[in-house]
Design a protein around this motif. Structure first.
Motif, PDB file in Angstrom:
ATOM      1  N   GLN A 344      38.131  61.086  50.289  1.00 56.83           N
ATOM      2  CA  GLN A 344      37.597  61.317  48.954  1.00 56.83           C
ATOM      3  C   GLN A 344      38.125  62.627  48.370  1.00 56.83           C
ATOM      4  N   THR A 348      40.753  63.075  45.218  1.00 57.41           N
ATOM      5  CA  THR A 348      40.364  63.959  44.115  1.00 57.41           C
ATOM      6  C   THR A 348      41.480  64.948  43.796  1.00 57.41           C
ATOM      7  N   GLU A 351      44.878  62.961  42.148  1.00 58.66           N
ATOM      8  CA  GLU A 351      44.895  62.447  40.766  1.00 58.66           C
ATOM      9  C   GLU A 351      45.531  63.412  39.774  1.00 58.66           C
ATOM     10  N   HIS A 380      36.775  53.273  48.270  1.00 61.82           N
ATOM     11  CA  HIS A 380      37.598  54.182  47.468  1.00 61.82           C
ATOM     12  C   HIS A 380      38.561  53.421  46.558  1.00 61.82           C
ATOM     13  N   ARG A 383      39.400  54.798  42.803  1.00 62.91           N
ATOM     14  CA  ARG A 383      40.217  56.009  42.783  1.00 62.91           C
ATOM     15  C   ARG A 383      41.598  55.744  43.381  1.00 62.91           C
ATOM     16  N   ARG A 386      43.786  54.141  40.726  1.00 62.98           N
ATOM     17  CA  ARG A 386      44.308  55.108  39.748  1.00 62.98           C
ATOM     18  C   ARG A 386      45.445  55.941  40.342  1.00 62.98           C
TER      19      ARG A 386
END
Length: 508
Positions: A344, A348, A351, A380, A383, A386
């Motif tokens: 995670q 983060t 991105e 996940h 995310r 993306r």
């Protein structure tokens, strides 16, 4: 001690009376040399070369062999002076505190190391000669006191560092070779851990000598200490390393907790070696593994690609120690794991990241996290989607490392989480087709083998995407193949259609 002392030091006969009188004189001579070595560098002045010359002259005397005598003689304890001499020599040739000091200071250290190396070789030659003159116990005792300092000197000046030169490296290499020969060991690893059954290696002695320079207040006084410790640690593997865990883990954590990135990376490499070579039961004892995890996790907030690259593989190898395999019975939701927590944070950071080196580092380690979590990667998915889309859209230089690793991640994601893919079919297919078109039109310096690999991996992902969606991709690509005039793109589409026809489309 003046030079004419050695003229008085030469024996005139072999009478027992001469030997009785000579041994105290020998001890006194060595003591005076040790005292001169202890004089600070700033006050030593012209005596630097003379102390080495005096020690060399003392080594040439046959009476120096008396230092190898053990407890069975009236002058017991003198073998310890061999260790003191070796320690003084190693310290004499140690680099200055400032690792980035003036060039003349560094060259002076290299010159001293070359001279000291010759004395160490001569000293080890005395040990080798003592095999024939004294009992095995006697020369083994002498070697025990010499070995640690000889080894530290050799490793300090064998590795390529600012304070070394070709001549000092050659001298240190000769010392290390002589040390292995005299100790009857075939390798440095065997020398440290012990090659013969029932015989302890020298790692404990080396760690004892390094300990005063590996505490919070003093570990930066000698810039070579951290490299000697790290290189030594890497030479000892399981099952021998766990017995030294209490002595190597604190030092590794200390180095990794520094503010300088270079030291952080070095310390993390030490921690990774410990994780790989110490049994899980020993790491779990006293919450050592948890301490390791938190120390490593905090490093992920530092935007240094070298540090991140060192931390992520170490964490991946630490997860099996901290997390037992989970067997889901379907009665309740599976608990979040430490691997989830790290992934995670990584996503983060990925991105918004625009620095190429960090993007490549994150992408390089992403497939291992998907493999680790398996089906649990669905936690996940949003995310990850993306990140995959944004990374596939950006050119990554001639080697295209980031995009290749993201394609590998996507392939694993399709294999592990295929029931959740159909709702993302259009978005993923668009980004894959755009990638194929970009590579087909790419006129940059990207080598052809790299382009071919990109096209191959993108095609494999489209084939998997078609299977996950029960053949929907084949229908969506049919019209594109009819209107596209680029042969590269058309060939990729044809491959997807042919693969879809050969294999039943009922998932993976």
């Amino acid at each position: 001690m003046e030079r004419d002392f050695f003229r008085e030091f030469q024996p005139f006969d072999d009478s027992p009376r001469w030997k009785e009188l000579l041994s105290p004189a020998l001890v006194q001579a060595v003591s005076q040399i040790l005292h001169r070595f202890a004089i600070p560098e700033s006050r030593r002045g012209k005596t630097r070369n003379t102390v080495l010359q005096d020690l060399s002259a003392l080594l040439e005397t046959s009476e120096f062999n008396l230092l190898f005598v053990g407890r069975d003689t009236p002058h017991c304890g003198t073998p310890q002076m061999l260790g003191q001499v070796a320690g003084a020599l190693a310290k004499f040739a140690s680099p200055p505190r400032e690792p980035g000091g003036r060039g003349d200071r560094q060259s002076e250290v290299a010159e001293k190391a070359a001279e000291v190396g010759l004395l160490f070789v001569k000293l080890l030659g005395k040990v080798e000669a003592a095999k024939n003159s004294f009992s095995r116990r006697a020369w083994k005792t002498g070697l025990h006191y010499l070995a640690g300092s000889c080894y530290i000197f050799a490793v300090t000046h064998t590795l390529e560092q600012p304070w070394t030169s070709p001549s000092s490296q050659d001298a240190a290499g000769e010392v290390l070779s002589a040390l292995l020969r005299v100790s009857e060991c075939s390798s440095v690893s065997g020398f440290l851990r012990g090659e013969r059954r029932g015989e302890k290696g020298t790692l404990g002695v080396v760690l004892d000598l390094l300990r005063p320079d590996l505490n919070k207040e003093s570990w930066k006084n000698n810039p070579a200490t951290k490299y000697v410790f790290s290189w030594t640690l890497q030479q000892v593997t399981r099952p021998w390393l766990n017995q030294y865990l209490e002595r190597v883990l604190p030092s590794s954590l200390l180095i990794s907790d520094d503010y300088q990135t270079e030291n952080k990376v070095l310390g993390v490499h030490c921690l990774h070696h410990i994780v790989l070579n110490v049994p899980a039961a020993d790491l779990l004892q006293y919450n050592r593994a948890e301490v390791l995890y938190h120390a490593l996790f905090n490093h992920l907030y530092t935007p240094e690609h070298l540090l991140v690259q060192a931390v992520l593989p170490c964490l991946l190898d630490l997860f099996p120690v901290l997390e037992k395999p989970m067997h889901w019975t379907g009665e309740a939701a599976r608990h979040s794991t430490l691997c989830d927590q790290v992934l995670q944070l990584v996503l983060t950071h990925m991105e918004p990241e625009h620095r190429l080196l960090l993007r490549r580092t994150y992408a390089r380690n992403l497939p291992a996290f998907v493999k680790r979590l398996g089906i649990l990667t669905v936690r996940h998915m949003k995310r990850l989607e993306r990140v995959i889309i944004s990374y596939l859209e950006v050119y990554d230089g001639p080697e295209e490392e980031a995009r290749l690793k993201i394609l590998e991640t996507l392939k694993l994601l399709l294999q592990y989480t295929w029931p959740r893919i159909s709702c993302r079919l259009v978005v993923l297919l668009k980004v894959l087709l755009k990638l194929v078109c970009d590579v087909a039109k790419d006129s940059s310096l990207t080598p052809e083998p790299v382009k071919n690999t990109l096209l191959e991996k993108a095609t494999e992902c489209m084939i998997l995407l078609d299977r996950c969606s029960q053949g929907q991709v084949k229908g969506l690509l049919a019209k594109i193949a009819e209107s596209c005039d680029d042969s590269t793109v058309v060939n990729c589409i044809i491959r997807v259609q042919q693969a879809s026809e050969d294999i039943p489309s009922h998932g993976t």
